[in-house]
Design a protein around this motif. Structure first.
Motif, mmCIF file in Angstrom:
data_model
loop_
_atom_site.group_PDB
_atom_site.id
_atom_site.type_symbol
_atom_site.label_atom_id
_atom_site.label_comp_id
_atom_site.label_asym_id
_atom_site.label_seq_id
_atom_site.Cartn_x
_atom_site.Cartn_y
_atom_site.Cartn_z
ATOM 1 N N TYR A 204 -28.080 14.057 -1.641
ATOM 2 C CA TYR A 204 -29.504 13.600 -1.865
ATOM 3 C C TYR A 204 -29.707 13.685 -3.311
ATOM 4 O O TYR A 204 -30.985 13.176 -3.743
ATOM 5 C CB TYR A 204 -30.368 14.543 -0.987
ATOM 6 C CG TYR A 204 -30.245 14.335 0.419
ATOM 7 C CD1 TYR A 204 -30.654 13.222 0.969
ATOM 8 C CD2 TYR A 204 -29.992 15.157 1.375
ATOM 9 C CE1 TYR A 204 -30.924 12.667 2.229
ATOM 10 C CE2 TYR A 204 -30.180 14.907 2.716
ATOM 11 C CZ TYR A 204 -30.554 13.601 3.129
ATOM 12 O OH TYR A 204 -30.441 13.409 4.544
ATOM 13 N N LYS B 92 -35.704 14.927 4.786
ATOM 14 C CA LYS B 92 -34.395 15.841 5.049
ATOM 15 C C LYS B 92 -34.190 16.910 3.981
ATOM 16 O O LYS B 92 -33.669 18.037 4.405
ATOM 17 C CB LYS B 92 -33.277 14.798 4.897
ATOM 18 C CG LYS B 92 -33.141 13.740 5.768
ATOM 19 C CD LYS B 92 -32.642 14.242 7.202
ATOM 20 C CE LYS B 92 -32.330 13.233 8.257
ATOM 21 N NZ LYS B 92 -31.756 13.862 9.465
ATOM 22 N N LEU B 93 -34.856 16.748 3.017
ATOM 23 C CA LEU B 93 -34.809 17.837 2.147
ATOM 24 C C LEU B 93 -35.726 18.922 2.303
ATOM 25 O O LEU B 93 -35.454 20.165 1.971
ATOM 26 C CB LEU B 93 -35.133 17.267 0.359
ATOM 27 C CG LEU B 93 -34.333 16.386 -0.254
ATOM 28 C CD1 LEU B 93 -34.810 15.894 -1.567
ATOM 29 C CD2 LEU B 93 -32.881 17.300 -0.643
ATOM 30 N N TYR C 28 -23.884 22.106 3.520
ATOM 31 C CA TYR C 28 -25.075 22.110 2.962
ATOM 32 C C TYR C 28 -25.107 21.775 1.678
ATOM 33 O O TYR C 28 -25.859 21.082 1.104
ATOM 34 C CB TYR C 28 -25.715 23.613 3.166
ATOM 35 C CG TYR C 28 -26.011 23.968 4.651
ATOM 36 C CD1 TYR C 28 -27.080 23.434 5.351
ATOM 37 C CD2 TYR C 28 -25.236 24.680 5.260
ATOM 38 C CE1 TYR C 28 -27.177 23.393 6.594
ATOM 39 C CE2 TYR C 28 -25.389 24.927 6.741
ATOM 40 C CZ TYR C 28 -26.456 24.308 7.611
ATOM 41 O OH TYR C 28 -26.496 24.624 8.716
ATOM 42 N N TYR D 287 -27.689 31.067 1.425
ATOM 43 C CA TYR D 287 -28.391 30.420 2.618
ATOM 44 C C TYR D 287 -29.058 31.446 3.381
ATOM 45 O O TYR D 287 -28.752 32.773 3.306
ATOM 46 C CB TYR D 287 -27.584 29.640 3.211
ATOM 47 C CG TYR D 287 -26.443 28.687 2.692
ATOM 48 C CD1 TYR D 287 -27.358 27.299 2.366
ATOM 49 C CD2 TYR D 287 -25.275 28.888 2.104
ATOM 50 C CE1 TYR D 287 -26.598 26.338 1.597
ATOM 51 C CE2 TYR D 287 -24.605 27.692 1.580
ATOM 52 C CZ TYR D 287 -25.542 26.547 1.206
ATOM 53 O OH TYR D 287 -24.553 25.706 0.653
ATOM 54 N N ASN E 84 -29.589 28.771 8.099
ATOM 55 C CA ASN E 84 -28.954 27.534 7.794
ATOM 56 C C ASN E 84 -29.815 26.710 6.714
ATOM 57 O O ASN E 84 -29.621 25.600 6.850
ATOM 58 C CB ASN E 84 -28.836 26.705 9.031
ATOM 59 C CG ASN E 84 -27.671 27.309 9.760
ATOM 60 O OD1 ASN E 84 -26.812 28.023 9.224
ATOM 61 N ND2 ASN E 84 -28.010 27.541 11.318
ATOM 62 N N GLN E 85 -30.593 27.275 5.997
ATOM 63 C CA GLN E 85 -31.286 26.669 4.825
ATOM 64 C C GLN E 85 -30.854 27.276 3.724
ATOM 65 O O GLN E 85 -30.499 28.506 3.530
ATOM 66 C CB GLN E 85 -32.780 26.772 5.048
ATOM 67 C CG GLN E 85 -33.345 25.924 6.207
ATOM 68 C CD GLN E 85 -34.874 26.118 6.421
ATOM 69 O OE1 GLN E 85 -35.468 27.172 6.552
ATOM 70 N NE2 GLN E 85 -35.547 24.916 6.367
ATOM 71 N N GLN F 138 -36.219 19.621 5.196
ATOM 72 C CA GLN F 138 -35.595 20.682 6.381
ATOM 73 C C GLN F 138 -34.305 21.297 5.707
ATOM 74 O O GLN F 138 -33.911 22.424 6.166
ATOM 75 C CB GLN F 138 -34.902 19.807 7.206
ATOM 76 C CG GLN F 138 -36.032 19.047 8.023
ATOM 77 C CD GLN F 138 -35.535 17.940 9.095
ATOM 78 O OE1 GLN F 138 -34.442 17.416 8.775
ATOM 79 N NE2 GLN F 138 -35.896 17.883 10.420
ATOM 80 N N LEU F 139 -33.714 20.852 4.665
ATOM 81 C CA LEU F 139 -32.800 21.641 3.999
ATOM 82 C C LEU F 139 -33.008 22.828 3.200
ATOM 83 O O LEU F 139 -32.261 23.666 3.375
ATOM 84 C CB LEU F 139 -31.695 20.484 3.117
ATOM 85 C CG LEU F 139 -30.448 21.131 2.368
ATOM 86 C CD1 LEU F 139 -29.473 21.398 3.373
ATOM 87 C CD2 LEU F 139 -30.114 19.922 1.519
ATOM 88 N N VAL G 57 -24.562 18.248 1.555
ATOM 89 C CA VAL G 57 -25.595 17.324 1.750
ATOM 90 C C VAL G 57 -26.592 17.104 0.701
ATOM 91 O O VAL G 57 -27.050 16.324 0.232
ATOM 92 C CB VAL G 57 -26.240 17.961 3.004
ATOM 93 C CG1 VAL G 57 -27.616 17.232 3.283
ATOM 94 C CG2 VAL G 57 -25.371 17.770 4.542
ATOM 95 N N LEU G 58 -26.794 18.305 0.012
ATOM 96 C CA LEU G 58 -27.627 18.564 -1.246
ATOM 97 C C LEU G 58 -27.268 17.575 -2.217
ATOM 98 O O LEU G 58 -27.873 16.678 -3.032
ATOM 99 C CB LEU G 58 -27.744 20.004 -1.674
ATOM 100 C CG LEU G 58 -28.756 19.841 -2.930
ATOM 101 C CD1 LEU G 58 -30.431 19.566 -2.703
ATOM 102 C CD2 LEU G 58 -28.897 21.286 -3.321
#
Length: 274
Positions: free
Chosen positions: A197, A211-212, A190, A261, A264-265, A214-215, A193-194
């Motif tokens: 972005y 996407k952000l 995660y 987290y 999952n966020q 959701q993250l 991924v951040l």
């Protein structure tokens, strides 16, 4: 000891005790020593003496004019007589003593280098906390080659590794298995991924924003830390997403400091802009 309650052994002093010592030192002789300096020369085994100006400062603190006066007061009248016989005895005895002390104080050297899931060297600095029995932990960072060196009398080392983009892990190793060990850290997907972005290298900014969304958790607590301890700014999720979806040069300067987290966020996030 006259003004404060503290353990008799300096190595047992904690952070609060060190602060009291710093304040007492300044009050008595208007001098200062940093916490890092204290740990270097008092909490750890140092291979050399501090600078003479620091020795003069400490000597003044305990009632002597300077370091020379302090040393002179601890030399007995018998030792002051520089007879040839005693000098010859010292010439023989001192090398033997040095060899004995070196043998007694020999240390084990640990060296570790860190790799990711693809066995690639992790060049981003990793924070390391070395755990010690009955003592405060020691803090280090990996070097430019992604490695970490540490010397200790112990045959075992226990340390915790921290990184914004890899999962926190506790490592325990013994000296008999330490041959420039390579330690693999598990990627924090995660966080990576951040990082992607925040790089700003995206074309579809609407998709980027989705996407952000959701993250990041809707109730995320996001903090921006300014350099030089200027202050901390609190961001809402929308504020942070807006920051990451405006194509400016700022994006490539964003550095994640810490995160946690939930479901999952990302629930909490600390970052700075270099």
């Amino acid at each position: 000891m006259e003004n404060h309650s503290a353990p008799s052994d300096v190595k047992d002093w904690n952070g609060d005790t060190i602060v009291m010592f710093q304040e007492d030192l300044f009050q008595e002789v208007k001098g200062k020593v940093s916490e890092k300096w204290f740990y270097t020369y008092f909490k750890n085994e140092s291979s050399k003496l501090p600078r003479v100006d620091m020795l003069n400062l400490l000597s003044s603190y305990v009632g002597f004019e300077n370091w020379h006066a302090f040393k002179a007061s601890h030399i007995s009248e018998e030792k002051k007589s520089n007879s040839v016989k005693k000098l010859s005895w010292l010439i023989i005895f001192i090398p033997i003593t040095i060899v004995f002390m070196v043998t007694m104080n020999s240390k084990n050297e640990f060296k570790f280098c860190f790799n990711d899931d693809l066995n690639s060297t992790i060049v981003n600095q990793i924070d390391i906390k070395v755990l010690q029995d009955d003592q405060s932990p020691l803090y280090f960072k990996t070097d430019s080659l992604g490695c970490f060196n540490y010397e200790t009398k112990s045959d075992k080392i226990t340390f915790v590794v921290y990184s914004p983009y890899y999962k926190t892990d506790t490592i325990v190793r013994s000296i008999d298995k330490n041959e420039h060990q390579s330690i693999k850290l598990q990627s924090d997907d995660y966080a990576l991924v951040l990082k992607y972005y925040t790089s700003g290298n995206v074309k579809d900014w609407k998709k980027h924003k989705h996407k952000l969304q959701q993250l990041i958790h809707n109730d995320a607590q996001i903090y921006r830390f300014y350099e030089d301890n200027i202050g901390v700014e609190i961001y809402t999720k929308e504020d942070f997403v807006r920051l990451l979806t405006i194509p400016t040069k700022t994006l490539k300067k964003i550095k994640v400091l810490d995160k946690s987290y939930e479901n999952n966020q990302i629930k909490t996030l600390k970052f700075t802009v270099k």
